[in-house]
Motif scaffolding. Sequence first.
Motif, PDB file in Angstrom:
ATOM      1  N   ALA A  88       0.835  -1.213   0.000  1.00 13.25           N
ATOM      2  CA  ALA A  88       0.000   0.000   0.000  1.00 13.25           C
ATOM      3  C   ALA A  88       0.866   1.258   0.000  1.00 13.25           C
ATOM      4  O   ALA A  88       0.579   2.215  -0.735  1.00 13.25           O
ATOM      5  N   ASN A  89       1.911   1.256   0.808  1.00  5.33           N
ATOM      6  CA  ASN A  89       2.803   2.420   0.852  1.00  5.33           C
ATOM      7  C   ASN A  89       3.449   2.677  -0.504  1.00  5.33           C
ATOM      8  O   ASN A  89       3.490   3.825  -0.971  1.00  5.33           O
ATOM      9  N   GLU A  90       3.962   1.621  -1.123  1.00  2.00           N
ATOM     10  CA  GLU A  90       4.619   1.782  -2.423  1.00  2.00           C
ATOM     11  C   GLU A  90       3.631   2.249  -3.490  1.00  2.00           C
ATOM     12  O   GLU A  90       3.989   3.021  -4.372  1.00  2.00           O
ATOM     13  N   MET A  91       2.403   1.794  -3.398  1.00  2.00           N
ATOM     14  CA  MET A  91       1.405   2.176  -4.397  1.00  2.00           C
ATOM     15  C   MET A  91       0.937   3.619  -4.252  1.00  2.00           C
ATOM     16  O   MET A  91       0.752   4.316  -5.248  1.00  2.00           O
ATOM     17  N   PHE A  92       0.750   4.068  -3.002  1.00  2.00           N
ATOM     18  CA  PHE A  92       0.014   5.310  -2.779  1.00  2.00           C
ATOM     19  C   PHE A  92       0.819   6.477  -2.219  1.00  2.00           C
ATOM     20  O   PHE A  92       0.390   7.613  -2.334  1.00  2.00           O
ATOM     21  N   GLU A  93       1.965   6.212  -1.593  1.00  2.00           N
ATOM     22  CA  GLU A  93       2.736   7.323  -1.053  1.00  2.00           C
ATOM     23  C   GLU A  93       3.470   8.052  -2.173  1.00  2.00           C
ATOM     24  O   GLU A  93       3.838   7.454  -3.183  1.00  2.00           O
ATOM     25  N   GLU A  94       3.689   9.338  -1.954  1.00  2.00           N
ATOM     26  CA  GLU A  94       4.338  10.175  -2.974  1.00  2.00           C
ATOM     27  C   GLU A  94       5.674   9.593  -3.417  1.00  2.00           C
ATOM     28  O   GLU A  94       5.986   9.562  -4.607  1.00  2.00           O
ATOM     29  N   ARG A  95       6.477   9.106  -2.480  1.00  5.59           N
ATOM     30  CA  ARG A  95       7.796   8.553  -2.811  1.00  5.59           C
ATOM     31  C   ARG A  95       7.744   7.073  -3.173  1.00  5.59           C
ATOM     32  O   ARG A  95       8.771   6.437  -3.316  1.00  5.59           O
ATOM     33  N   GLY A  96       6.551   6.534  -3.329  1.00  3.70           N
ATOM     34  CA  GLY A  96       6.389   5.113  -3.623  1.00  3.70           C
ATOM     35  C   GLY A  96       6.710   4.762  -5.064  1.00  3.70           C
ATOM     36  O   GLY A  96       6.938   5.626  -5.908  1.00  3.70           O
ATOM     37  N   ALA A  97       6.668   3.483  -5.349  1.00  5.06           N
ATOM     38  CA  ALA A  97       7.021   2.960  -6.670  1.00  5.06           C
ATOM     39  C   ALA A  97       5.851   2.986  -7.644  1.00  5.06           C
ATOM     40  O   ALA A  97       6.047   2.803  -8.844  1.00  5.06           O
ATOM     41  N   HIS A  98       4.641   3.162  -7.130  1.00  8.86           N
ATOM     42  CA  HIS A  98       3.424   3.240  -7.942  1.00  8.86           C
ATOM     43  C   HIS A  98       3.290   2.035  -8.877  1.00  8.86           C
ATOM     44  O   HIS A  98       3.141   0.925  -8.389  1.00  8.86           O
ATOM     45  N   GLU A  99       3.344   2.216 -10.179  1.00 15.86           N
ATOM     46  CA  GLU A  99       3.152   1.110 -11.127  1.00 15.86           C
ATOM     47  C   GLU A  99       4.285   0.084 -11.077  1.00 15.86           C
ATOM     48  O   GLU A  99       4.150  -1.019 -11.584  1.00 15.86           O
ATOM     49  N   GLN A 100       5.390   0.443 -10.474  1.00 14.55           N
ATOM     50  CA  GLN A 100       6.552  -0.449 -10.369  1.00 14.55           C
ATOM     51  C   GLN A 100       6.619  -1.148  -9.006  1.00 14.55           C
ATOM     52  O   GLN A 100       7.663  -1.669  -8.616  1.00 14.55           O
ATOM     53  N   THR A 101       5.506  -1.169  -8.289  1.00 14.57           N
ATOM     54  CA  THR A 101       5.475  -1.709  -6.923  1.00 14.57           C
ATOM     55  C   THR A 101       5.991  -3.143  -6.851  1.00 14.57           C
ATOM     56  O   THR A 101       6.834  -3.455  -6.004  1.00 14.57           O
ATOM     57  N   VAL A 102       5.517  -4.020  -7.703  1.00  9.33           N
ATOM     58  CA  VAL A 102       5.926  -5.428  -7.632  1.00  9.33           C
ATOM     59  C   VAL A 102       7.433  -5.548  -7.822  1.00  9.33           C
ATOM     60  O   VAL A 102       8.132  -6.199  -7.025  1.00  9.33           O
ATOM     61  N   GLN A 103       7.969  -4.920  -8.854  1.00 13.80           N
ATOM     62  CA  GLN A 103       9.396  -5.013  -9.145  1.00 13.80           C
ATOM     63  C   GLN A 103      10.237  -4.419  -8.016  1.00 13.80           C
ATOM     64  O   GLN A 103      11.261  -4.995  -7.627  1.00 13.80           O
ATOM     65  N   GLU A 104       9.821  -3.288  -7.492  1.00 17.31           N
ATOM     66  CA  GLU A 104      10.578  -2.626  -6.428  1.00 17.31           C
ATOM     67  C   GLU A 104      10.589  -3.456  -5.153  1.00 17.31           C
ATOM     68  O   GLU A 104      11.623  -3.588  -4.491  1.00 17.31           O
ATOM     69  N   ILE A 105       9.446  -4.011  -4.799  1.00 13.26           N
ATOM     70  CA  ILE A 105       9.395  -4.811  -3.570  1.00 13.26           C
ATOM     71  C   ILE A 105      10.191  -6.097  -3.732  1.00 13.26           C
ATOM     72  O   ILE A 105      10.925  -6.500  -2.824  1.00 13.26           O
ATOM     73  N   MET A 106      10.101  -6.739  -4.881  1.00 10.04           N
ATOM     74  CA  MET A 106      10.879  -7.964  -5.078  1.00 10.04           C
ATOM     75  C   MET A 106      12.376  -7.661  -5.065  1.00 10.04           C
ATOM     76  O   MET A 106      13.161  -8.458  -4.538  1.00 10.04           O
ATOM     77  N   ALA A 107      12.784  -6.522  -5.586  1.00  6.56           N
ATOM     78  CA  ALA A 107      14.193  -6.113  -5.491  1.00  6.56           C
ATOM     79  C   ALA A 107      14.564  -5.892  -4.023  1.00  6.56           C
ATOM     80  O   ALA A 107      15.674  -6.233  -3.590  1.00  6.56           O
ATOM     81  N   GLY A 108      13.643  -5.352  -3.244  1.00  7.12           N
ATOM     82  CA  GLY A 108      13.870  -5.165  -1.814  1.00  7.12           C
ATOM     83  C   GLY A 108      14.015  -6.479  -1.074  1.00  7.12           C
ATOM     84  O   GLY A 108      14.870  -6.625  -0.190  1.00  7.12           O
ATOM     85  N   VAL A 109      13.186  -7.462  -1.414  1.00 11.05           N
ATOM     86  CA  VAL A 109      13.291  -8.784  -0.792  1.00 11.05           C
ATOM     87  C   VAL A 109      14.647  -9.397  -1.121  1.00 11.05           C
ATOM     88  O   VAL A 109      15.322  -9.956  -0.245  1.00 11.05           O
ATOM     89  N   GLU A 110      15.077  -9.285  -2.373  1.00  8.95           N
ATOM     90  CA  GLU A 110      16.399  -9.792  -2.757  1.00  8.95           C
ATOM     91  C   GLU A 110      17.497  -9.096  -1.958  1.00  8.95           C
ATOM     92  O   GLU A 110      18.467  -9.735  -1.532  1.00  8.95           O
ATOM     93  N   ASN A 111      17.358  -7.801  -1.750  1.00  9.93           N
ATOM     94  CA  ASN A 111      18.316  -7.041  -0.949  1.00  9.93           C
ATOM     95  C   ASN A 111      18.420  -7.627   0.459  1.00  9.93           C
ATOM     96  O   ASN A 111      19.519  -7.822   0.978  1.00  9.93           O
ATOM     97  N   LEU A 112      17.284  -7.920   1.083  1.00 14.68           N
ATOM     98  CA  LEU A 112      17.291  -8.505   2.424  1.00 14.68           C
ATOM     99  C   LEU A 112      17.965  -9.870   2.421  1.00 14.68           C
ATOM    100  O   LEU A 112      18.778 -10.179   3.304  1.00 14.68           O
ATOM    101  N   LEU A 113      17.636 -10.691   1.422  1.00  8.10           N
ATOM    102  CA  LEU A 113      18.189 -12.044   1.353  1.00  8.10           C
ATOM    103  C   LEU A 113      19.704 -12.043   1.159  1.00  8.10           C
ATOM    104  O   LEU A 113      20.392 -12.955   1.626  1.00  8.10           O
ATOM    105  N   GLN A 114      20.224 -11.025   0.495  1.00  5.51           N
ATOM    106  CA  GLN A 114      21.671 -10.941   0.281  1.00  5.51           C
ATOM    107  C   GLN A 114      22.419 -10.584   1.563  1.00  5.51           C
ATOM    108  O   GLN A 114      23.597 -10.884   1.696  1.00  5.51           O
TER     109      GLN A 114
END
Length: 178
Positions: A88-114
């Motif tokens: 929800a934050n990525e979709m709706f906040e001004e600094r969010g990823a909006h249409e790129q929400t899925v890609q941005e969050i999955m990149a974030g998950v990969e970041n955590l896993l690394q």
Amino acid sequence: MLTLVTGGSGSGKSAFAEDKVLSYGEAERIYIATMHPFDGESHKRIERHRKMRAGKGFETVECYTGLKKVVLPKGCVVLLECMSNLVANEMFEERGAHEQTVQEIMAGVENLLQQAAHVVIVTNEIFSDAVTFDREMDTYLKYLGKINQEIAGKADEVTEVVYGIPVQHKSVKSQGYE
């Protein structure tokens, strides 16, 4: 190791996820908080979760957007709560990823896993309602569903908590690892 924990509101998924993190021993514990405190109800929920974590050795990192930028201590254990807030934050906040929400969050998950030895992600089961939603909510459900599927596909373990009872859908044991 990646664990996905899902369940309905009030199901006990947060307590289960915390116990999972504690089961990994004395490694540094990081709690990534995604709920943006925007009203009285959110402040109450945040306070309840803080009380649940009290004395368990968690360091809290607030992350409302930009998960791929989070820097963690090497080898730590991470509890990210909760994916539905982050979407929800990525979709709706001004600094969010909006249409790129899925890609941005999955990149974030990969970041955590690394960076982390173990990552436990809490998400919500909100897909069983037979309700028609507006366009924004349909998009939100589509994004959250896609993210949950991708994380579940990568996960070593997937657990659904139903009325406080953990139901394993995927586990290290079922994959032949121990």
